[in-house]
Design a protein around this motif. Sequence first.
Motif, PDB file in Angstrom:
ATOM      1  N   SER A 191      27.875   7.994  79.008  1.00  0.00           N
ATOM      2  CA  SER A 191      28.460   8.862  80.030  1.00  0.00           C
ATOM      3  C   SER A 191      28.693   8.079  81.314  1.00  0.00           C
ATOM      4  CB  SER A 191      27.541  10.051  80.301  1.00  0.00           C
ATOM      5  OG  SER A 191      26.315   9.606  80.860  1.00  0.00           O
ATOM      6  N   ALA A 192      29.381   8.712  82.251  1.00  0.00           N
ATOM      7  CA  ALA A 192      29.660   8.057  83.531  1.00  0.00           C
ATOM      8  C   ALA A 192      28.371   7.770  84.287  1.00  0.00           C
ATOM      9  CB  ALA A 192      30.595   8.925  84.369  1.00  0.00           C
ATOM     10  N   SER A 193      27.425   8.718  84.255  1.00  0.00           N
ATOM     11  CA  SER A 193      26.155   8.512  84.957  1.00  0.00           C
ATOM     12  C   SER A 193      25.351   7.384  84.312  1.00  0.00           C
ATOM     13  CB  SER A 193      25.338   9.807  84.967  1.00  0.00           C
ATOM     14  OG  SER A 193      25.005  10.196  83.637  1.00  0.00           O
ATOM     15  N   ASP A 194      25.429   7.271  82.991  1.00  0.00           N
ATOM     16  CA  ASP A 194      24.733   6.185  82.297  1.00  0.00           C
ATOM     17  C   ASP A 194      25.302   4.829  82.712  1.00  0.00           C
ATOM     18  OD1 ASP A 194      23.248   4.672  80.396  1.00  0.00           O
ATOM     19  OD2 ASP A 194      24.944   4.786  79.023  1.00  0.00           O
ATOM     20  N   ARG A 195      26.610   4.714  82.725  1.00  0.00           N
ATOM     21  CA  ARG A 195      27.234   3.445  83.102  1.00  0.00           C
ATOM     22  C   ARG A 195      26.923   3.078  84.552  1.00  0.00           C
ATOM     23  NH1 ARG A 195      31.541   5.721  80.069  1.00  0.00           N
ATOM     24  NH2 ARG A 195      32.607   6.318  82.005  1.00  0.00           N
ATOM     25  N   PHE A 196      26.958   4.078  85.436  1.00  0.00           N
ATOM     26  CA  PHE A 196      26.693   3.811  86.851  1.00  0.00           C
ATOM     27  C   PHE A 196      25.237   3.382  87.067  1.00  0.00           C
ATOM     28  CE2 PHE A 196      24.982   5.415  90.888  1.00  0.00           C
ATOM     29  CZ  PHE A 196      25.758   4.687  91.782  1.00  0.00           C
ATOM     30  N   ASN A 197      24.291   4.142  86.510  1.00  0.00           N
ATOM     31  CA  ASN A 197      22.872   3.838  86.719  1.00  0.00           C
ATOM     32  C   ASN A 197      22.476   2.515  86.074  1.00  0.00           C
ATOM     33  OD1 ASN A 197      21.431   6.094  88.184  1.00  0.00           O
ATOM     34  ND2 ASN A 197      22.486   7.297  86.612  1.00  0.00           N
ATOM     35  N   THR A 198      23.038   2.219  84.909  1.00  0.00           N
ATOM     36  CA  THR A 198      22.722   0.957  84.248  1.00  0.00           C
ATOM     37  C   THR A 198      23.274  -0.228  85.037  1.00  0.00           C
ATOM     38  OG1 THR A 198      22.755   2.062  82.089  1.00  0.00           O
ATOM     39  CG2 THR A 198      22.903  -0.339  82.103  1.00  0.00           C
ATOM     40  N   ALA A 199      24.506  -0.096  85.521  1.00  0.00           N
ATOM     41  CA  ALA A 199      25.101  -1.175  86.315  1.00  0.00           C
ATOM     42  C   ALA A 199      24.329  -1.394  87.604  1.00  0.00           C
ATOM     43  CB  ALA A 199      26.566  -0.853  86.618  1.00  0.00           C
ATOM     44  N   LEU A 200      23.938  -0.300  88.260  1.00  0.00           N
ATOM     45  CA  LEU A 200      23.170  -0.412  89.504  1.00  0.00           C
ATOM     46  C   LEU A 200      21.806  -1.054  89.242  1.00  0.00           C
ATOM     47  CD1 LEU A 200      22.893   0.209  92.526  1.00  0.00           C
ATOM     48  CD2 LEU A 200      22.005   2.475  91.896  1.00  0.00           C
ATOM     49  N   ALA A 201      21.152  -0.655  88.146  1.00  0.00           N
ATOM     50  CA  ALA A 201      19.844  -1.217  87.821  1.00  0.00           C
ATOM     51  C   ALA A 201      19.952  -2.703  87.514  1.00  0.00           C
ATOM     52  CB  ALA A 201      19.237  -0.473  86.641  1.00  0.00           C
ATOM     53  N   LEU A 202      20.967  -3.101  86.774  1.00  0.00           N
ATOM     54  CA  LEU A 202      21.149  -4.522  86.458  1.00  0.00           C
ATOM     55  C   LEU A 202      21.399  -5.333  87.726  1.00  0.00           C
ATOM     56  CD1 LEU A 202      23.366  -4.288  83.240  1.00  0.00           C
ATOM     57  CD2 LEU A 202      21.050  -5.232  83.391  1.00  0.00           C
ATOM     58  N   THR A 203      22.173  -4.753  88.653  1.00  0.00           N
ATOM     59  CA  THR A 203      22.456  -5.452  89.910  1.00  0.00           C
ATOM     60  C   THR A 203      21.190  -5.625  90.735  1.00  0.00           C
ATOM     61  OG1 THR A 203      24.707  -4.538  89.946  1.00  0.00           O
ATOM     62  CG2 THR A 203      23.827  -5.410  92.021  1.00  0.00           C
ATOM     63  N   LEU A 204      20.424  -4.547  90.893  1.00  0.00           N
ATOM     64  CA  LEU A 204      19.209  -4.611  91.705  1.00  0.00           C
ATOM     65  C   LEU A 204      18.153  -5.507  91.059  1.00  0.00           C
ATOM     66  CD1 LEU A 204      18.917  -0.875  92.807  1.00  0.00           C
ATOM     67  CD2 LEU A 204      19.560  -2.827  94.232  1.00  0.00           C
TER      68      LEU A 204
END
Length: 359
Positions: free
Chosen positions: A163-176
């Motif tokens: 989902s969109a929330s999954d992609r956003f949260n995963t990308a943010l977590a990988l960045t941080l």
Amino acid sequence: MTADSTPALVKQADADGPAPAGPSAARGPRARNTKAYLKYVAAKIAGAVVSLFAVLVTSFFLFRLIPSDPVKQMTGGRRVSAEQLESLRHQFGLDQPMWQQFTSYVKDALTGDFGTSFAYHAPVVDKIVEKLPATLLLTGTAYVLYSLLGIWLGTRTAWRNGSASDRFNTALALTLYSVPSFWLGLLLIIVFSVGVGPIPGMFPTGGMSAGDGASGFAYIMDVAHHMVLPVITLVAVGYAQTLLVMRSSLLDEMGSDYLTTARAKGLRDDTVRRKHAVPNAMLPTFTLMFVNLGHVVAGQILVETVFSWPGLGSLFYQGLSTPDLPLVQGLFFVFATAVILANTLADVLYPLLDPRVGR
């Protein structure tokens, strides 16, 4: 039961008659499981003892590789005669042979005595006890927040995989997770302490309190105000790691047959997630949480240094600058001991959650 043990059991059964039924028959497997578990625990504790001794040896020799003279650093660059330097070396035992210094260090450390700090002229244990509450307050608060946030978001993102929330949260977590914590802390200071453009400086740049003599509730609010930025820094990196581990673990569980069976029985999707999938997916996250628990005592050396937080991390950094050998040796041993004990506790508790371990 192994193939080799079957004949012996059959002979024993023929000699003694039919095996008893009832509670006494059930005690056999339980006793074997308990014995196996105790043997497993003893092995883990023995491994921890060996690791602690290895840390004790490492902490002595590691910091003596630093190319610096502690006595000259203590004099602060002032002109000191050779006799005075020799007197200081004798006072701190630095004129003794290396093997004698090592044996004295090990003997004292085993009794909880890490010597006297070169810089503070106080027992190392007293300095550790003095700074420990500040570190536990900062890293303990961050630990609770990022563990809960990481587990909750990791569960949500995995269950809504793609989902969109999954992609956003995963990308943010990988960045941080990829960002160095000290760099993130410096960025937060620039933006929210100094102020950038329309964003005013809202938080202090460092320290634990304003030092204006406030007490009671005013002091608590002052400390909380100083904690905001360092806690955000620790939470941002810690929650990202927890989220990624929890998400990966839950994704592995989502294709399991027992979840399909639970849905076939008519259970709601939310019930399947909470009561079946998440408890099994928690096992790797459980291990990670205990590893991070060990780091609570050590704190985050770079984060405490960036925010001038008066904890063990800052104390360790100051000890390295001298180098204050007794101080850094004692702190290194305490940090490593906390991690080893947390890992050992996780190993001991893990078979209670997953019976396949330690059997």
